[in-house]
Design a protein around this motif. Sequence first.
Motif, mmCIF file in Angstrom:
data_model
loop_
_atom_site.group_PDB
_atom_site.id
_atom_site.type_symbol
_atom_site.label_atom_id
_atom_site.label_comp_id
_atom_site.label_asym_id
_atom_site.label_seq_id
_atom_site.Cartn_x
_atom_site.Cartn_y
_atom_site.Cartn_z
ATOM 1 N N HIS A 95 0.831 -1.210 0.000
ATOM 2 C CA HIS A 95 0.000 0.000 0.000
ATOM 3 C C HIS A 95 0.862 1.255 0.000
ATOM 4 C CE1 HIS A 95 -3.847 -1.916 0.231
ATOM 5 N NE2 HIS A 95 -3.641 -2.466 1.423
ATOM 6 N N VAL A 96 1.964 1.239 0.761
ATOM 7 C CA VAL A 96 2.849 2.402 0.795
ATOM 8 C C VAL A 96 3.460 2.635 -0.586
ATOM 9 C CG1 VAL A 96 4.976 3.353 1.773
ATOM 10 C CG2 VAL A 96 3.355 2.156 3.262
ATOM 11 N N ARG A 97 3.910 1.574 -1.227
ATOM 12 C CA ARG A 97 4.489 1.707 -2.578
ATOM 13 C C ARG A 97 3.462 2.257 -3.568
ATOM 14 N NH1 ARG A 97 6.486 -3.569 -1.865
ATOM 15 N NH2 ARG A 97 4.944 -4.244 -3.405
ATOM 16 N N ASP A 98 2.202 1.872 -3.376
ATOM 17 C CA ASP A 98 1.134 2.351 -4.261
ATOM 18 C C ASP A 98 0.679 3.767 -3.919
ATOM 19 O OD1 ASP A 98 1.215 -0.065 -5.558
ATOM 20 O OD2 ASP A 98 -0.519 -0.907 -4.486
ATOM 21 N N GLY A 99 1.192 4.315 -2.824
ATOM 22 C CA GLY A 99 0.806 5.654 -2.411
ATOM 23 C C GLY A 99 -0.486 5.726 -1.633
ATOM 24 N N ASP A 100 -1.026 4.574 -1.244
ATOM 25 C CA ASP A 100 -2.292 4.545 -0.501
ATOM 26 C C ASP A 100 -1.974 4.441 0.995
ATOM 27 O OD1 ASP A 100 -4.839 4.276 0.441
ATOM 28 O OD2 ASP A 100 -5.429 2.701 -0.974
ATOM 29 N N LEU A 101 -1.588 5.562 1.582
ATOM 30 C CA LEU A 101 -1.170 5.554 2.978
ATOM 31 C C LEU A 101 -2.334 5.304 3.923
ATOM 32 C CD1 LEU A 101 1.515 8.399 3.142
ATOM 33 C CD2 LEU A 101 1.765 5.988 2.530
ATOM 34 N N ASP A 102 -3.543 5.709 3.529
ATOM 35 C CA ASP A 102 -4.700 5.449 4.388
ATOM 36 C C ASP A 102 -4.942 3.943 4.513
ATOM 37 O OD1 ASP A 102 -5.173 8.089 4.923
ATOM 38 O OD2 ASP A 102 -6.633 8.342 3.304
ATOM 39 N N ALA A 103 -4.851 3.225 3.404
ATOM 40 C CA ALA A 103 -5.038 1.770 3.449
ATOM 41 C C ALA A 103 -3.922 1.124 4.264
ATOM 42 C CB ALA A 103 -5.066 1.205 2.035
ATOM 43 N N ALA A 104 -2.704 1.622 4.095
ATOM 44 C CA ALA A 104 -1.577 1.088 4.869
ATOM 45 C C ALA A 104 -1.800 1.315 6.362
ATOM 46 C CB ALA A 104 -0.273 1.746 4.414
ATOM 47 N N ARG A 105 -2.259 2.493 6.702
ATOM 48 C CA ARG A 105 -2.456 2.848 8.116
ATOM 49 C C ARG A 105 -3.537 1.976 8.755
ATOM 50 N NH1 ARG A 105 -2.876 7.743 7.020
ATOM 51 N NH2 ARG A 105 -0.647 8.216 7.149
ATOM 52 N N GLN A 106 -4.534 1.616 7.994
ATOM 53 C CA GLN A 106 -5.608 0.771 8.532
ATOM 54 C C GLN A 106 -5.106 -0.604 8.966
ATOM 55 O OE1 GLN A 106 -8.884 1.522 9.216
ATOM 56 N NE2 GLN A 106 -8.182 3.617 8.798
ATOM 57 N N LEU A 107 -4.012 -1.061 8.384
ATOM 58 C CA LEU A 107 -3.483 -2.384 8.694
ATOM 59 C C LEU A 107 -2.522 -2.386 9.882
ATOM 60 C CD1 LEU A 107 -2.724 -3.738 5.094
ATOM 61 C CD2 LEU A 107 -4.704 -4.240 6.546
ATOM 62 N N LEU A 108 -2.070 -1.218 10.299
ATOM 63 C CA LEU A 108 -1.056 -1.169 11.347
ATOM 64 C C LEU A 108 -1.601 -1.658 12.687
ATOM 65 C CD1 LEU A 108 0.606 2.310 10.695
ATOM 66 C CD2 LEU A 108 1.518 0.052 10.117
ATOM 67 N N PRO A 109 -0.766 -2.311 13.479
ATOM 68 C CA PRO A 109 -1.169 -2.662 14.850
ATOM 69 C C PRO A 109 -1.545 -1.401 15.623
ATOM 70 C CG PRO A 109 0.879 -3.769 14.239
ATOM 71 C CD PRO A 109 0.599 -2.771 13.154
ATOM 72 N N ARG A 110 -2.533 -1.529 16.496
ATOM 73 C CA ARG A 110 -3.036 -0.374 17.237
ATOM 74 C C ARG A 110 -2.161 -0.109 18.474
ATOM 75 N NH1 ARG A 110 -5.072 0.499 12.953
ATOM 76 N NH2 ARG A 110 -7.307 0.414 12.488
ATOM 77 N N GLU A 111 -1.059 0.558 18.244
ATOM 78 C CA GLU A 111 -0.141 0.873 19.345
ATOM 79 C C GLU A 111 -0.630 2.112 20.086
ATOM 80 O OE1 GLU A 111 3.547 -0.923 16.691
ATOM 81 O OE2 GLU A 111 3.615 1.176 17.340
ATOM 82 N N ARG A 112 -0.531 2.062 21.387
ATOM 83 C CA ARG A 112 -0.946 3.195 22.227
ATOM 84 C C ARG A 112 0.023 3.324 23.385
ATOM 85 N NH1 ARG A 112 -4.584 0.630 26.165
ATOM 86 N NH2 ARG A 112 -4.716 -1.583 25.614
#
Length: 201
Positions: free
Chosen positions: A166-183
């Motif tokens: 997703h990052v390579r494709d420029g779709d950062l929103d889609a990439a961000r949705q997959l990230l672990p929910r760190e807090r």
Amino acid sequence: MAEPKHQIRALHTDSTVTVYQAYAPHIGLPAAREGRFPAAWKRDRMTWIKPSFLWMMYRCGWGTKEGQETILAVEISREGFEWALENACLSHYERGLHADQAAWKRRLRRSPARVQWDPERDLRLQPLPHRSLQLGLAGEAARLYADEWTVSITDVTPLAHAVHAHVRDGDLDAARQLLPRERPYPVEGHHLMASWKSDCQ
């Protein structure tokens, strides 16, 4: 609001914390399959655990670097994680925090864990103004990590590749949705060792 410069952020539950490591397949794949580190995992060497998924991606190049092709999410007990923090020493000498370099070196030799702060990374793996924790485990801490603290080990290489695509494709929103929910990890007010707590303020 700006992020605090030093703050532990992690995927965590009431009883566990998830940290990340990357290994060659001959270590990483059996570890994920069995849910524990194999005998080939050297318990007498220092190992660095990283609560930040994106810092791990920076370190292993999304799993493309030689010897780091298998990315593991290691869920460990909060008791173990906090024991390591309480017994940790900063990995570098800090004027004003340590009496002198000799005192820091003595403490470093005695400490089974080391705290290091490195710039956190964004989805393009560029440095951010705030810092991400790395925790180095040696001796007793490394053995406890491998054989007592570990609750589960998951191969997250496919997740890393999906985020990277997703990052390579420029779709950062889609990439961000997959990230672990760190807090933020709740260490404020905890009985952490003063040898590095001051550096977290």
